[in-house]
Design a protein around this motif. Structure first.
Motif, short mmCIF file in Angstrom:
data_model
loop_
_atom_site.label_atom_id
_atom_site.label_comp_id
_atom_site.label_asym_id
_atom_site.label_seq_id
_atom_site.Cartn_x
_atom_site.Cartn_y
_atom_site.Cartn_z
N PHE A 17 -2.85 -4.53 7.72
CA PHE A 17 -2.08 -6.06 8.15
C PHE A 17 -1.51 -5.63 9.85
O PHE A 17 -2.14 -6.54 9.88
N HIS A 26 -0.91 -11.74 5.58
CA HIS A 26 -0.76 -11.39 3.93
C HIS A 26 -2.08 -12.00 3.30
O HIS A 26 -2.70 -11.08 2.69
N ASP A 27 -1.82 -13.06 3.18
CA ASP A 27 -2.54 -13.51 1.65
C ASP A 27 -3.66 -13.16 2.21
O ASP A 27 -5.00 -13.29 1.41
N ARG A 71 -4.17 -9.44 1.43
CA ARG A 71 -4.96 -9.30 -0.17
C ARG A 71 -6.13 -9.88 -0.69
O ARG A 71 -5.96 -8.88 -2.28
N LEU A 82 2.45 -4.19 0.54
CA LEU A 82 2.59 -4.73 1.72
C LEU A 82 3.13 -5.95 1.48
O LEU A 82 3.82 -6.21 2.36
N ALA A 83 3.18 -6.44 0.00
CA ALA A 83 4.55 -7.82 -0.16
C ALA A 83 5.88 -7.29 0.23
O ALA A 83 5.84 -9.01 0.48
N VAL A 88 5.97 -7.82 3.88
CA VAL A 88 6.22 -9.07 4.52
C VAL A 88 6.63 -9.32 4.94
O VAL A 88 7.30 -10.49 4.76
N ILE A 105 1.99 -15.22 -0.13
CA ILE A 105 3.40 -14.39 -0.32
C ILE A 105 4.29 -15.27 -0.69
O ILE A 105 6.06 -15.38 0.03
#
Length: 828
Positions: free
Chosen positions: A680, A698-699, A702, A750-751, A754, A808
């Motif tokens: 990221f 992020h999306d 992922r 990671l979620a 972010v 997210i």
């Protein structure tokens, strides 16, 4: 530095041979042809590549190797060389088995490579001269990362173990022992009795007095050791750790031979040049010789031949030759070696000439240092691999499911480019000699005699390339035109005519077959299946086309070529049993879509330097926006399905994420790969994401991880493909399990990471929203599977139309309203 006052001349030849695994007649013939060239050239030494006798890519067929057969062939080569020039020293690569199961008892006896617990061969290189096997070098460092798989097939030699070893022939010395060579019977009835030879890390001396030279081998991987390309910040470890540098402490090495079987990668040649310059500071002359073409299946070697002296390149051969042997030579001044108190392991009489004829120099080619060098070398390597695959498997040509899109158009054009490139080097007769199995050979010769080179190339392409456009009601006239005019030629939007690449073009509408499949499945018209399950509707089109293209391939004795590019491999959007299996070989599995489009534009504008004309037939393909055309068109009849829109990332973004995920490694943390958080942060600094907010980034990341895990069953079942440094083929590049957690814990972390950044953008913190600091929540996400699953469930956004259904932002909105308690409740 060379002492000019005491120096003398020596002529060194290097030959790259295009070998085939286990094809003894071919491999012997190529080696003997190289010997003939070296003898005619007046060379003192001929350097050949690593494992050139057997072929490097022999895989588990190395386990068929036995010393008697290898020795027979070595003696045949040695006797052939002696007949041409008794003093010519030839370096030949081959496997050799050695083990001593009678080693004295020690706590780690079975770890000793001389005990050879698993019964493997050694990867060896022999010096041959005057009809004899003079000495055998064994590889001390094996290539066992990226595409390397050498420790499966070979044992790794240890100089330290050799120095502690003794047998009936004496004690080991300077990394070298003495072994017995088997007695052999040659085809002409000659019996050669048992003999002995130094084995391990020998130094061989040729000549005498003021004209003496010490020779040794530094086999492939060994010359990387201790350099900045070998887990070192710079080259300062080289003097301490490199085998050549270590050997030079006890011996004054005149010529170090570096036989290679180097898998290709973008601009790897620059590393080879740097390593040759570095190594030449520890010997008089350093000679690097790479194999040529594909000896097995998964890559074509470049056939590089480089000589360096005093830290400078003094000779460089032309790479990517389509000939069976490529030869270069160089006459150099060297100084007799100083005696450092260690005797050579073998001494060969040799008379050096007072003068030599002209050197055999054929390179480097002009394209090597052009502005498009990286593009040129990658294309030439691909075409050499295709050339070898077709001729060594005696295939008549290519059957291509031509969609009018970039992937299939690119692969079709490569057949024409391969013919053009090979014939421009070998001539039409040479091309046909390399492919004696072609049924169309006489027609090609007739076209050449009547109308010249271009007519012969077109005739060859017309016979060797069959393309089939298989449209449905979803297909557009844009793609049909792009496909047809790639093959047959046409006009651009300004009415300017352009030539096609040639080949046969077949137009087959498969709408009726699509309807039959849908009716057979559930009595549904095809559009009803689309409304019920769009993925099934899309995939059935790809799968029915696979059956038809295979029919063309079978009836014409051609090989169908599959078209999924590297991005499809990494992101799982090739259809199993469809485009993924629309061929037995894959033409572009090594190349991401953005790079492929870049190369197509270069081919359109320039062709290949001095060898292939611009591919103007790409005109309409490059004009059209990439689309699979598997969904119904809109009410206005226009295509609505476009690749990048559906994939949730641009082609450049997909490649960048994949590279940070799969290839980039952190030296400061034990050379591990990046975590999703680190991916990221690296993407945030990448220009392809400059317009992305942190939520969208992020999306995208992922999605790339999820698709990579989903891709594994397809990767494990994909067709064979040429590798070029980035492939995902589990056998030859990335060995990724097809059952794993798929980084779900790390993606949950990671979620959280972010979410904290999103909160800070709102002037808050995640702790304000959730009642716990980010680091603790990240750890909970890593180790609490229910919590991680609840986070993922709350991201799901089924109404999304941008290809990114895991958002997210959806999760963040939920947390703002409900706090972490709402997530915890879902986890519970």
């Amino acid at each position: 530095m060379t002492d000019k006052q005491n120096s003398f001349q020596i002529k060194i030849g290097a030959a790259s041979c295009n070998q085939t695994g286990g094809d003894w007649p071919r491999n012997l013939a190529n080696i003997c042809a190289a010997i003939d060239q070296a003898a005619e050239d007046g060379a003192d030494i001929l350097a050949l590549e690593e494992l050139g006798l057997t072929g490097y890519e022999r895989g588990d067929d190395f386990f068929y190797t036995d010393n008697t057969r290898i020795a027979e062939m070595l003696y045949l080569i040695a006797r052939h060389a002696a007949a041409q020039n008794p003093q010519l020293v030839v370096s030949v690569g081959h496997p050799w088995y050695f083990a001593d199961k009678t080693l004295p008892d020690t706590p780690e006896r079975r770890k000793n490579p001389i005990f050879n617990r698993t019964g493997l061969c050694f990867d060896t290189q022999s010096f041959l001269c005057d009809g004899k096997i003079v000495a055998v070098s064994a590889k001390r460092y094996l290539f066992n990362y990226e595409r390397g798989y050498e420790k499966r097939h070979f044992e790794e030699w240890s100089e330290a173990a050799a120095d502690l070893y003794a047998n009936k022939f004496g004690h080991g010395r300077d990394g070298t022992i003495t072994i017995e060579l088997p007695a052999v019977l040659l085809p002409d009835g000659t019996e050669i009795p048992t003999a002995t030879a130094p084995f391990g890390a020998p130094v061989v001396q040729i000549g005498s007095g003021a004209k003496t030279a010490n020779l040794t081998h530094i086999i492939c991987e060994e010359y990387w050791i201790g350099s900045r390309f070998d887990d070192s910040r710079d080259d300062q470890d080289y003097a301490r750790d490199n085998p050549l540098a270590q050997k030079s402490r006890h011996f004054d090495i005149t010529v170090a031979l570096n036989p290679n079987a180097s898998p290709p990668a973008p601009r790897k040649i620059e590393k080879h040049r740097a390593l040759c310059k570095l190594a030449s500071q520890y010997c008089g002359v350093f000679v690097h010789t790479d194999g040529l073409g594909s000896s097995g299946s998964t890559f074509a070697q470049f056939g590089s031949r480089i000589m360096a002296q005093n830290g400078e390149i003094i000779s460089e051969g032309k790479r990517c030759s389509f000939a069976d042997t490529a030869y270069t030579s160089k006459t150099v001044n060297v100084t007799p070696p100083q005696d450092k108190g260690h005797a050579p392991h073998a001494v060969i009489p040799h008379d050096f000439k007072d003068s030599y004829g002209a050197d055999g120099q054929d390179g480097p080619a002009a394209w090597e240092y052009s502005d498009n060098a990286e593009f040129e070398e990658e294309m030439r390597n691909e075409l050499l691999w295709l050339f070898d695959y077709l001729r060594k498997n005696r295939i008549q040509g290519i059957a291509q499911a031509l969609s009018g899109g970039a992937d299939s158009g690119y692969n079709a054009a490569k057949l024409r480019l391969m013919i053009e490139l090979a014939a421009s080097e070998l001539g039409i007769d040479g091309f046909l000699s390399a492919m004696p199995h072609l049924d169309c050979a006489e027609e090609i010769r007739t076209a050449f005699k009547k109308d010249g080179f271009d007519a012969a190339v077109k005739t060859a392409t017309d016979h060797m390339l069959s393309c089939v456009y298989m449209g449905t009601e979803n297909s557009s006239e844009d793609t049909r035109r792009a496909a047809r005019e790639l093959i047959e030629g046409g006009t651009d939007e300004h009415g300017v005519k352009f030539d096609g690449i040639g080949g046969k073009f077949h137009d087959r509408n498969v709408q009726d077959i699509l309807e039959q499949y849908c009716q057979s499945y559930a009595g549904l018209p095809s559009l009803e299946l689309y409304r019920k399950n769009p993925v099934a509707y899309e995939n059935v089109q790809a799968r029915l086309r696979q059956v038809l293209i295979m029919t063309f391939a079978n009836t014409e004795n051609k090989i169908a070529i599959a078209n999924p590019n590297l991005d499809e491999g990494r992101n799982s959007y090739a259809t199993w049993g469809g485009d993924l299996h629309s061929g037995m070989i894959s033409g572009n599995a090594h190349k991401n879509k953005a790079r492929q489009l870049e190369h197509m534009r270069l081919l359109y504008d320039h062709g290949l330097d001095g060898a292939a004309k611009p591919v103007k037939g790409f005109y309409w393909i490059l004009k059209n926006k990439p689309s699979a055309e598997l969904q119904p068109r809109g009410a206005d009849g226009q295509v609505t399905q476009f690749d990048e829109d559906q994939l949730g990332r641009s082609f450049v973004q997909m490649d960048a994420i994949s590279r940070f995920m799969l290839y980039d490694r952190r030296a400061e943390d034990g050379y591990r790969r990046n975590s999703p958080v680190e991916v990221f942060e690296k993407c945030r600094a990448h220009p392809a994401f400059k317009n992305d907010g942190i939520a969208v980034l992020h999306d995208r990341i992922r999605l790339s991880y999820e698709k990579w895990q989903h891709a594994q069953f397809k990767i494990h079942g994909s067709p064979v493909a040429a590798t070029y440094g980035s492939n995902v083929d589990h056998q030859s590049s990335l060995r990724t399990p097809n059952i794993s957690a798929g980084h779900r814990p790390e993606l949950a972390a990671l979620a959280v990471y972010v979410l904290d950044k999103m909160a800070r953008e709102d002037g808050k913190t995640l702790e304000n929203l959730c009642g716990a600091p980010r680091n603790l929540l990240m750890r909970r996400a890593l180790y609490d599977g229910d919590f991680a699953a609840a986070l993922a469930a709350q991201m799901y956004t089924p109404a999304a139309t941008d290809g990114l259904k895991m958002k997210i932002a959806t999760l963040y909105d939920f947390i703002k309203k409900n706090g972490v308690a709402g997530i915890a409740a879902k986890a519970a």
